[in-house]
Design a protein around this motif. Structure first.
Motif, PDB file in Angstrom:
ATOM      1  N   VAL A  58      -7.341  -0.426   8.189  1.00 28.89           N
ATOM      2  CA  VAL A  58      -7.072  -0.647   9.602  1.00 28.89           C
ATOM      3  C   VAL A  58      -6.235  -1.907   9.715  1.00 28.89           C
ATOM      4  O   VAL A  58      -6.565  -2.935   9.108  1.00 28.89           O
ATOM      5  CB  VAL A  58      -8.372  -0.819  10.417  1.00 28.89           C
ATOM      6  CG1 VAL A  58      -8.066  -1.207  11.855  1.00 28.89           C
ATOM      7  CG2 VAL A  58      -9.210   0.440  10.373  1.00 28.89           C
ATOM      8  N   ILE A  67      -4.316  -1.172  17.269  1.00 21.59           N
ATOM      9  CA  ILE A  67      -4.759  -1.025  15.891  1.00 21.59           C
ATOM     10  C   ILE A  67      -4.048   0.183  15.304  1.00 21.59           C
ATOM     11  O   ILE A  67      -3.750   1.149  16.005  1.00 21.59           O
ATOM     12  CB  ILE A  67      -6.290  -0.862  15.751  1.00 21.59           C
ATOM     13  CG1 ILE A  67      -6.781   0.434  16.378  1.00 21.59           C
ATOM     14  CG2 ILE A  67      -7.027  -2.067  16.312  1.00 21.59           C
ATOM     15  CD1 ILE A  67      -8.190   0.802  15.986  1.00 21.59           C
ATOM     16  N   THR A  69      -4.371   2.971  12.177  1.00 23.08           N
ATOM     17  CA  THR A  69      -5.263   3.551  11.181  1.00 23.08           C
ATOM     18  C   THR A  69      -4.548   4.716  10.512  1.00 23.08           C
ATOM     19  O   THR A  69      -3.441   5.080  10.897  1.00 23.08           O
ATOM     20  CB  THR A  69      -6.566   4.069  11.833  1.00 23.08           C
ATOM     21  OG1 THR A  69      -6.243   5.228  12.614  1.00 23.08           O
ATOM     22  CG2 THR A  69      -7.217   3.018  12.713  1.00 23.08           C
ATOM     23  N   THR A  73      -2.256   5.241  15.856  1.00 19.78           N
ATOM     24  CA  THR A  73      -2.157   3.886  16.402  1.00 19.78           C
ATOM     25  C   THR A  73      -2.644   3.939  17.842  1.00 19.78           C
ATOM     26  O   THR A  73      -2.204   4.796  18.612  1.00 19.78           O
ATOM     27  CB  THR A  73      -0.709   3.371  16.342  1.00 19.78           C
ATOM     28  OG1 THR A  73      -0.296   3.357  14.964  1.00 19.78           O
ATOM     29  CG2 THR A  73      -0.590   1.972  16.916  1.00 19.78           C
ATOM     30  N   TYR A  97     -13.691   3.437  19.202  1.00 18.06           N
ATOM     31  CA  TYR A  97     -13.778   2.691  17.955  1.00 18.06           C
ATOM     32  C   TYR A  97     -14.229   1.262  18.220  1.00 18.06           C
ATOM     33  O   TYR A  97     -13.825   0.647  19.207  1.00 18.06           O
ATOM     34  CB  TYR A  97     -12.409   2.643  17.257  1.00 18.06           C
ATOM     35  CG  TYR A  97     -11.786   3.997  17.110  1.00 18.06           C
ATOM     36  CD1 TYR A  97     -12.224   4.874  16.123  1.00 18.06           C
ATOM     37  CD2 TYR A  97     -10.777   4.419  17.958  1.00 18.06           C
ATOM     38  CE1 TYR A  97     -11.664   6.133  15.993  1.00 18.06           C
ATOM     39  CE2 TYR A  97     -10.213   5.679  17.834  1.00 18.06           C
ATOM     40  CZ  TYR A  97     -10.661   6.524  16.853  1.00 18.06           C
ATOM     41  OH  TYR A  97     -10.115   7.773  16.720  1.00 18.06           O
ATOM     42  N   PHE A 113     -16.283  -0.968  10.779  1.00 12.53           N
ATOM     43  CA  PHE A 113     -15.458  -0.183  11.692  1.00 12.53           C
ATOM     44  C   PHE A 113     -16.218   1.096  11.967  1.00 12.53           C
ATOM     45  O   PHE A 113     -16.543   1.850  11.047  1.00 12.53           O
ATOM     46  CB  PHE A 113     -14.095   0.126  11.063  1.00 12.53           C
ATOM     47  CG  PHE A 113     -13.164   0.875  11.967  1.00 12.53           C
ATOM     48  CD1 PHE A 113     -12.393   0.199  12.898  1.00 12.53           C
ATOM     49  CD2 PHE A 113     -13.043   2.255  11.885  1.00 12.53           C
ATOM     50  CE1 PHE A 113     -11.516   0.886  13.737  1.00 12.53           C
ATOM     51  CE2 PHE A 113     -12.177   2.953  12.711  1.00 12.53           C
ATOM     52  CZ  PHE A 113     -11.417   2.264  13.637  1.00 12.53           C
TER      53      PHE A 113
END
Length: 134
Positions: A58, A67, A69, A73, A97, A113
């Motif tokens: 991440v 963020i 991933t 995004t 998240y 996470f």
């Protein structure tokens, strides 16, 4: 609609427009991420199953307030980046998240996470580390 009303609406499954979220965050002091972080997770726990090895990353991007991933995004909804603690809350279509990390350079850099998927519902927790990179 205050930030806690937005969070409660999200918890109850209501869709909150990103424009509303962004407008609220712009009004709340201290809710802007000033740094970038790179997080690496080597352990994945799905629901009540035994945890397994993972290779998941991440990136927390302060300038863009999002963020990134492996699966997309997403814009940051709420953040706490102070006193060696990083907490990031993100909402996307189908999931919410939460990233929490110890960012003390002298600390252990541990991070969690968690993805709360609305289909099911189901949750996945990743265990790893985060480091400030910007």
């Amino acid at each position: 609609m205050g930030i806690f009303n937005v969070i409660n609406a999200l918890r109850m499954g209501f869709k909150v427009p990103y424009a509303v979220c962004a407008a609220l965050l712009a009004l709340v002091p201290g809710m802007v991420l000033a740094s970038d972080y790179s997080c690496s997770f080597d352990n994945e726990c799905y629901e009540s199953e035994a945890c397994a090895e993972a290779d998941f990353a991440v990136e927390v991007r302060g300038e863009d307030q999002n963020i990134a991933t492996d699966f997309g995004t997403f814009p940051i909804l709420a953040v706490r980046d102070e006193a060696n603690i990083l907490t990031v809350f993100v909402n996307s279509d189908g999931a919410v998240y939460l990233l929490s990390a110890n960012t003390d350079p002298e600390g252990d850099a541990s991070a969690r996470f968690t993805a709360h998927v609305t289909d099911g519902p189901q949750s996945i927790t990743y265990l790893g580390t985060c480091e400030r990179v910007g």
